[in-house]
Design a protein around this motif. Structure first.
Motif, PDB file in Angstrom:
ATOM      1  N   ASP A 102     -14.739  21.105 -30.841  1.00 40.61           N
ATOM      2  CA  ASP A 102     -16.011  21.626 -31.312  1.00 40.61           C
ATOM      3  C   ASP A 102     -15.864  21.871 -32.815  1.00 40.61           C
ATOM      4  O   ASP A 102     -15.408  22.925 -33.248  1.00 40.61           O
ATOM      5  CB  ASP A 102     -16.322  22.923 -30.558  1.00 40.61           C
ATOM      6  CG  ASP A 102     -17.642  23.520 -31.016  1.00 40.61           C
ATOM      7  OD1 ASP A 102     -18.247  22.963 -31.970  1.00 40.61           O
ATOM      8  OD2 ASP A 102     -18.071  24.511 -30.417  1.00 40.61           O
ATOM      9  N   ILE A 103     -16.233  20.852 -33.587  1.00 44.69           N
ATOM     10  CA  ILE A 103     -15.947  20.886 -35.019  1.00 44.69           C
ATOM     11  C   ILE A 103     -16.678  22.028 -35.722  1.00 44.69           C
ATOM     12  O   ILE A 103     -16.109  22.727 -36.544  1.00 44.69           O
ATOM     13  CB  ILE A 103     -16.325  19.544 -35.682  1.00 44.69           C
ATOM     14  CG1 ILE A 103     -15.515  18.406 -35.050  1.00 44.69           C
ATOM     15  CG2 ILE A 103     -16.102  19.594 -37.176  1.00 44.69           C
ATOM     16  CD1 ILE A 103     -14.056  18.393 -35.429  1.00 44.69           C
ATOM     17  N   ARG A 104     -17.945  22.207 -35.348  1.00 43.84           N
ATOM     18  CA  ARG A 104     -18.721  23.258 -36.029  1.00 43.84           C
ATOM     19  C   ARG A 104     -18.051  24.611 -35.853  1.00 43.84           C
ATOM     20  O   ARG A 104     -17.890  25.384 -36.797  1.00 43.84           O
ATOM     21  CB  ARG A 104     -20.146  23.308 -35.466  1.00 43.84           C
ATOM     22  CG  ARG A 104     -20.896  22.014 -35.648  1.00 43.84           C
ATOM     23  CD  ARG A 104     -21.555  21.933 -37.020  1.00 43.84           C
ATOM     24  NE  ARG A 104     -21.972  20.563 -37.290  1.00 43.84           N
ATOM     25  CZ  ARG A 104     -21.309  19.716 -38.069  1.00 43.84           C
ATOM     26  NH1 ARG A 104     -20.214  20.095 -38.696  1.00 43.84           N
ATOM     27  NH2 ARG A 104     -21.737  18.478 -38.243  1.00 43.84           N
ATOM     28  N   ASN A 105     -17.677  24.876 -34.613  1.00 45.26           N
ATOM     29  CA  ASN A 105     -17.020  26.140 -34.301  1.00 45.26           C
ATOM     30  C   ASN A 105     -15.702  26.264 -35.072  1.00 45.26           C
ATOM     31  O   ASN A 105     -15.378  27.318 -35.617  1.00 45.26           O
ATOM     32  CB  ASN A 105     -16.790  26.207 -32.788  1.00 45.26           C
ATOM     33  CG  ASN A 105     -16.054  27.473 -32.390  1.00 45.26           C
ATOM     34  OD1 ASN A 105     -16.269  28.522 -32.993  1.00 45.26           O
ATOM     35  ND2 ASN A 105     -15.189  27.360 -31.413  1.00 45.26           N
ATOM     36  N   SER A 123     -11.324   2.222 -34.403  1.00 48.47           N
ATOM     37  CA  SER A 123     -11.077   3.458 -35.133  1.00 48.47           C
ATOM     38  C   SER A 123      -9.668   3.485 -35.711  1.00 48.47           C
ATOM     39  O   SER A 123      -8.709   3.050 -35.087  1.00 48.47           O
ATOM     40  CB  SER A 123     -11.245   4.644 -34.202  1.00 48.47           C
ATOM     41  OG  SER A 123     -10.604   5.756 -34.752  1.00 48.47           O
ATOM     42  N   LEU A 124      -9.592   4.024 -36.917  1.00 45.63           N
ATOM     43  CA  LEU A 124      -8.299   4.109 -37.576  1.00 45.63           C
ATOM     44  C   LEU A 124      -7.446   5.215 -36.969  1.00 45.63           C
ATOM     45  O   LEU A 124      -6.230   5.186 -37.044  1.00 45.63           O
ATOM     46  CB  LEU A 124      -8.523   4.377 -39.067  1.00 45.63           C
ATOM     47  CG  LEU A 124      -7.323   4.360 -39.993  1.00 45.63           C
ATOM     48  CD1 LEU A 124      -6.634   3.009 -39.946  1.00 45.63           C
ATOM     49  CD2 LEU A 124      -7.759   4.679 -41.411  1.00 45.63           C
ATOM     50  N   PHE A 125      -8.089   6.184 -36.345  1.00 47.86           N
ATOM     51  CA  PHE A 125      -7.358   7.388 -35.970  1.00 47.86           C
ATOM     52  C   PHE A 125      -7.080   7.546 -34.480  1.00 47.86           C
ATOM     53  O   PHE A 125      -6.345   8.429 -34.090  1.00 47.86           O
ATOM     54  CB  PHE A 125      -8.098   8.614 -36.501  1.00 47.86           C
ATOM     55  CG  PHE A 125      -8.173   8.633 -37.997  1.00 47.86           C
ATOM     56  CD1 PHE A 125      -7.049   8.920 -38.750  1.00 47.86           C
ATOM     57  CD2 PHE A 125      -9.351   8.310 -38.660  1.00 47.86           C
ATOM     58  CE1 PHE A 125      -7.090   8.911 -40.133  1.00 47.86           C
ATOM     59  CE2 PHE A 125      -9.402   8.304 -40.046  1.00 47.86           C
ATOM     60  CZ  PHE A 125      -8.264   8.602 -40.786  1.00 47.86           C
ATOM     61  N   SER A 126      -7.681   6.709 -33.655  1.00 45.96           N
ATOM     62  CA  SER A 126      -7.452   6.906 -32.224  1.00 45.96           C
ATOM     63  C   SER A 126      -6.021   6.546 -31.841  1.00 45.96           C
ATOM     64  O   SER A 126      -5.411   7.198 -31.001  1.00 45.96           O
ATOM     65  CB  SER A 126      -8.453   6.102 -31.405  1.00 45.96           C
ATOM     66  OG  SER A 126      -8.304   4.737 -31.672  1.00 45.96           O
ATOM     67  N   LEU A 129      -5.217  17.068 -35.044  1.00 47.81           N
ATOM     68  CA  LEU A 129      -5.631  16.649 -36.393  1.00 47.81           C
ATOM     69  C   LEU A 129      -6.287  15.263 -36.349  1.00 47.81           C
ATOM     70  O   LEU A 129      -7.351  15.044 -36.932  1.00 47.81           O
ATOM     71  CB  LEU A 129      -4.424  16.618 -37.327  1.00 47.81           C
ATOM     72  CG  LEU A 129      -4.718  16.156 -38.754  1.00 47.81           C
ATOM     73  CD1 LEU A 129      -5.582  17.171 -39.482  1.00 47.81           C
ATOM     74  CD2 LEU A 129      -3.431  15.927 -39.543  1.00 47.81           C
ATOM     75  N   PHE A 130      -5.661  14.348 -35.632  1.00 48.60           N
ATOM     76  CA  PHE A 130      -6.234  13.002 -35.576  1.00 48.60           C
ATOM     77  C   PHE A 130      -7.492  12.970 -34.701  1.00 48.60           C
ATOM     78  O   PHE A 130      -8.378  12.151 -34.925  1.00 48.60           O
ATOM     79  CB  PHE A 130      -5.190  11.993 -35.106  1.00 48.60           C
ATOM     80  CG  PHE A 130      -4.125  11.738 -36.132  1.00 48.60           C
ATOM     81  CD1 PHE A 130      -4.461  11.437 -37.450  1.00 48.60           C
ATOM     82  CD2 PHE A 130      -2.780  11.818 -35.805  1.00 48.60           C
ATOM     83  CE1 PHE A 130      -3.483  11.224 -38.415  1.00 48.60           C
ATOM     84  CE2 PHE A 130      -1.793  11.600 -36.753  1.00 48.60           C
ATOM     85  CZ  PHE A 130      -2.155  11.309 -38.062  1.00 48.60           C
ATOM     86  N   SER A 131      -7.583  13.859 -33.737  1.00 46.36           N
ATOM     87  CA  SER A 131      -8.842  13.961 -32.990  1.00 46.36           C
ATOM     88  C   SER A 131      -9.959  14.381 -33.937  1.00 46.36           C
ATOM     89  O   SER A 131     -11.094  13.907 -33.846  1.00 46.36           O
ATOM     90  CB  SER A 131      -8.734  14.996 -31.867  1.00 46.36           C
ATOM     91  OG  SER A 131      -7.634  14.750 -31.060  1.00 46.36           O
ATOM     92  N   LEU A 132      -9.599  15.285 -34.826  1.00 43.48           N
ATOM     93  CA  LEU A 132     -10.559  15.767 -35.825  1.00 43.48           C
ATOM     94  C   LEU A 132     -10.993  14.641 -36.765  1.00 43.48           C
ATOM     95  O   LEU A 132     -12.181  14.449 -37.024  1.00 43.48           O
ATOM     96  CB  LEU A 132      -9.834  16.836 -36.628  1.00 43.48           C
ATOM     97  CG  LEU A 132     -10.577  18.046 -37.096  1.00 43.48           C
ATOM     98  CD1 LEU A 132      -9.888  19.269 -36.523  1.00 43.48           C
ATOM     99  CD2 LEU A 132     -10.498  18.120 -38.590  1.00 43.48           C
ATOM    100  N   TRP A 157     -13.240  12.367 -35.055  1.00 41.68           N
ATOM    101  CA  TRP A 157     -14.601  12.908 -34.968  1.00 41.68           C
ATOM    102  C   TRP A 157     -15.347  12.683 -36.281  1.00 41.68           C
ATOM    103  O   TRP A 157     -16.489  12.218 -36.295  1.00 41.68           O
ATOM    104  CB  TRP A 157     -14.541  14.405 -34.641  1.00 41.68           C
ATOM    105  CG  TRP A 157     -15.899  15.005 -34.383  1.00 41.68           C
ATOM    106  CD1 TRP A 157     -16.529  15.120 -33.175  1.00 41.68           C
ATOM    107  CD2 TRP A 157     -16.797  15.569 -35.358  1.00 41.68           C
ATOM    108  NE1 TRP A 157     -17.745  15.715 -33.328  1.00 41.68           N
ATOM    109  CE2 TRP A 157     -17.955  15.999 -34.651  1.00 41.68           C
ATOM    110  CE3 TRP A 157     -16.746  15.738 -36.738  1.00 41.68           C
ATOM    111  CZ2 TRP A 157     -19.032  16.602 -35.287  1.00 41.68           C
ATOM    112  CZ3 TRP A 157     -17.827  16.339 -37.376  1.00 41.68           C
ATOM    113  CH2 TRP A 157     -18.957  16.769 -36.651  1.00 41.68           C
ATOM    114  N   TYR A 158     -14.705  12.999 -37.390  1.00 36.67           N
ATOM    115  CA  TYR A 158     -15.367  12.813 -38.676  1.00 36.67           C
ATOM    116  C   TYR A 158     -15.650  11.339 -38.943  1.00 36.67           C
ATOM    117  O   TYR A 158     -16.673  10.995 -39.516  1.00 36.67           O
ATOM    118  CB  TYR A 158     -14.533  13.401 -39.818  1.00 36.67           C
ATOM    119  CG  TYR A 158     -14.673  14.905 -39.934  1.00 36.67           C
ATOM    120  CD1 TYR A 158     -15.858  15.480 -40.388  1.00 36.67           C
ATOM    121  CD2 TYR A 158     -13.632  15.739 -39.577  1.00 36.67           C
ATOM    122  CE1 TYR A 158     -15.993  16.856 -40.489  1.00 36.67           C
ATOM    123  CE2 TYR A 158     -13.758  17.124 -39.672  1.00 36.67           C
ATOM    124  CZ  TYR A 158     -14.941  17.672 -40.132  1.00 36.67           C
ATOM    125  OH  TYR A 158     -15.069  19.035 -40.218  1.00 36.67           O
TER     126      TYR A 158
END
Ligand SMILES: Nc1ncnc2c1ncn2[C@@H]1O[C@H](COP(=O)(O)OP(=O)(O)OP(=O)(O)O)[C@@H](O)[C@H]1O
Ligand SMILES: [Mg+2]
Lengths: 251, 269
Positions: free
Chosen positions: A3-6, B4-7, B232-235, B238-239
């Motif tokens: 949950d990025i926002r959180n 994806s580069l990060f998966s 971190l890579f999940s993040l 996501w971005y």
């Protein structure tokens, strides 16, 4: 999932929290910096005349250089003007006229050098913690209580905690087995289920899962599960378990 | 969208123990070498110990993987705590003997003697702290009788486990302690893992500042590092899907490392 926002919000909170002490510290430090010379001036008045004179005569070169910086802020504008003047008039001989001009401007200023010299270590010690903001406040790492391995009684809860931490299927199986052997079939069932969600190709976890189902009275579901698993994996042990359940020899 | 580069880097840092993913880190390969040497010496039980997540299971799996090419090796990654079961499984899997009667230690040693391999078979026991004291004593006797050589790992958490370790040490043995990685080693670990999987672009994103923060957060623990990088890579993933303009490809963002650390609980916020 994430949950990025959180997370962003928590990060901001964390940042503010980790900087708050520094900001408080910094503002206290700033106030002290401004106020300290005056506090010193007041307290040192009686002692100073003798000492300052001597100080001035010996270290006269250093003292006036530091002075104007702090002295500027309050009412006194004169010294800085003198400073400019002396700069303009005597290009090479700046130092000696400087000390003399300042001596003439105000009697109080003679006392200033002492607090300043004393002040220096103070300010530096105030500043150092500001310079290195510890961004990282790490909680103590894994502190799961140890297992008393010499006592034969096993602390299964700490193994469960470790399983939760590491999601290591081996540990999960250990726990599932343990609960099954101790007649806690619903626990065994739960852990087998958890293991399956981590890795659904482990024979033993399907077996414990099905056996627990039988023990919990849900024989049909157990058979269905086993048939499904056999069709997926061709597992021998699953087949023989299914056999024994169907023949009624499973205890 | 599988481009994806990060998966891929994300999945590299799943916390699983697979000897094929073993990464050579100087201090660890040094230990691994001495472990392999010790295994060849007669009459030694070998103890691998260290804090959680320092790579004990990994080293044991690697040993299993390498040794099984040449000799009889058996690995118990899940402890069998029942003594009778334990001896039975050993008798069966090592000496090909499945007796009906209750398996006593004496009986077991008879079976072992009857088979008598040229090379003493090796048994690897992970998570030895889960075995009872009396079973450990039997294991020692089996080892003394040269029927089997054991390599065991012990999970050390606090003082009590150090006591446990001492308990082991008086009875053996050679012991090897695994430690958390230094900043340098952690960098090697991460880089090698990424490069092995051809994630060059992502490997290049780790600069010294990033590594300093990562090491400080994880204290150089391999498992914590895995968890941190996984999130971190999940993040980043996501971005990449939702707000790709925020990604800078020349270095990792310290902020995102901290966010990942909050997510995994390394930072409490
Ligand atoms: N040399 C290595 N090469 C590759 N990966 C490693 C190495 N050492 C450790 N790891 C990684 O670190 C993780 C944790 O290591 P491991 O499970 O071996 O720790 P452990 O010491 O057995 O911990 P515990 O005491 O909790 O059982 C593993 O999932 C693995 O991915
Ligand atoms: Mg382990």
């Amino acid at each position: 999932m994430l949950d990025i926002r959180n997370l962003e919000r928590r990060w901001l909170k964390y940042k503010i929290k980790s900087y708050a002490p520094h900001i408080a510290f910094a503002s206290v430090g700033a106030v002290l910096l401004i106020a300290l010379p005056y506090i010193w001036m007041d307290s040192d008045k009686p002692k100073s005349p003798l000492k300052t004179d001597r100080f001035f005569s010996t270290v006269s070169k250093k003292a006036p250089e530091i002075k104007p910086i702090v002295e500027e802020s309050p009412t006194v504008l004169e010294p800085s003007m003198d400073f400019v003047q002396t700069f303009q008039t005597s290009v090479l001989e700046t130092k000696r006229p400087l000390s003399s001009t300042i001596q003439t401007t105000k009697p109080i200023q003679q006392e200033v050098p002492i607090p300043k010299v004393l002040n220096l270590p103070d300010t530096s010690s105030l500043k150092t913690p500001l310079k290195s903001p510890p961004i990282v406040s790490i909680p103590p790492s894994d502190k799961s209580p140890s297992l008393n391995r010499n006592e034969s009684k096993l602390d299964i809860e700490s193994v469960e905690r470790r399983f939760k931490d590491s999601s290591n299927p081996s540990l999960g199986l250990f726990i599932a087995r343990y609960h099954y052997d101790h007649g806690n079939y619903s626990e065994a069932y739960n852990f087998a289920l958890k293991i399956n969600s981590i890795n659904n190709k482990i024979d033993e976890s399907w077996i414990i899962f099905s056996k627990s189902l039988v023990k919990l009275g849900n024989v049909e579901q157990a058979k269905k599960t086993l048939r499904f698993y056999i069709s997926e994996s061709n597992s021998e042990s699953a087949r023989s378990l299914l056999d024994s359940i169907e023949r009624g020899t499973f205890k | 969208m599988e481009c994806s580069l990060f998966s891929k880097p994300r999945d590299l840092f799943l916390d699983v123990v697979n000897p094929r993913d073993y990464v050579q880190i100087d201090s660890v390969s040094h230990m691994y070498q001495s472990l392999k040497n010790s295994v060849q010496k007669p009459l030694k039980m070998i103890l691998l110990f260290g804090r959680p997540g320092t790579g004990k299971s990994m080293l044991l799996h690697k040993l299993h993987h390498d040794l099984s090419k040449h000799q009889k090796v058996l690995m118990f990654d899940i402890p069998i705590v029942d003594e009778d079961d334990f001896l039975r499984v050993l008798a069966q899997r090592i000496f090909g003997h499945s007796p009906r009667e209750v398996m006593t230690l004496t009986r077991f040693l008879e079976i072992a003697e009857a088979v008598a391999y040229a090379d003493v078979p090796i048994v690897l026991l992970d998570e030895a702290q889960l075995y009872s004291g009396s079973l450990m004593e039997k294991i020692r006797l089996i080892s003394d009788a040269r029927a089997i050589k054991f390599v065991i790992t012990l999970h050390k958490t606090d003082k009590e486990d150090i006591i446990a370790k001492e308990h082991f040490q008086t009875r053996i043995w050679e012991s090897i302690e695994l430690q958390n990685a230094t900043a340098e080693e952690l960098k090697v670990y991460i880089q090698k893992k990424l490069l092995k999987a051809n994630c060059f672009d992502v490997a290049n994103m780790f600069n010294d500042k990033n590594m300093k923060l990562i090491t400080a957060l994880t204290k150089g623990n391999y498992r914590e590092t895995n968890k941190l990088l996984f999130s971190l890579f999940s993040l980043y993933y996501w971005y990449e899907e939702n707000n790709p303009t925020l990604i800078k490809y020349n270095a990792l963002k310290l902020k995102w490392i901290e966010m990942a650390a909050i997510h995994t609980g390394l930072i409490r916020a």
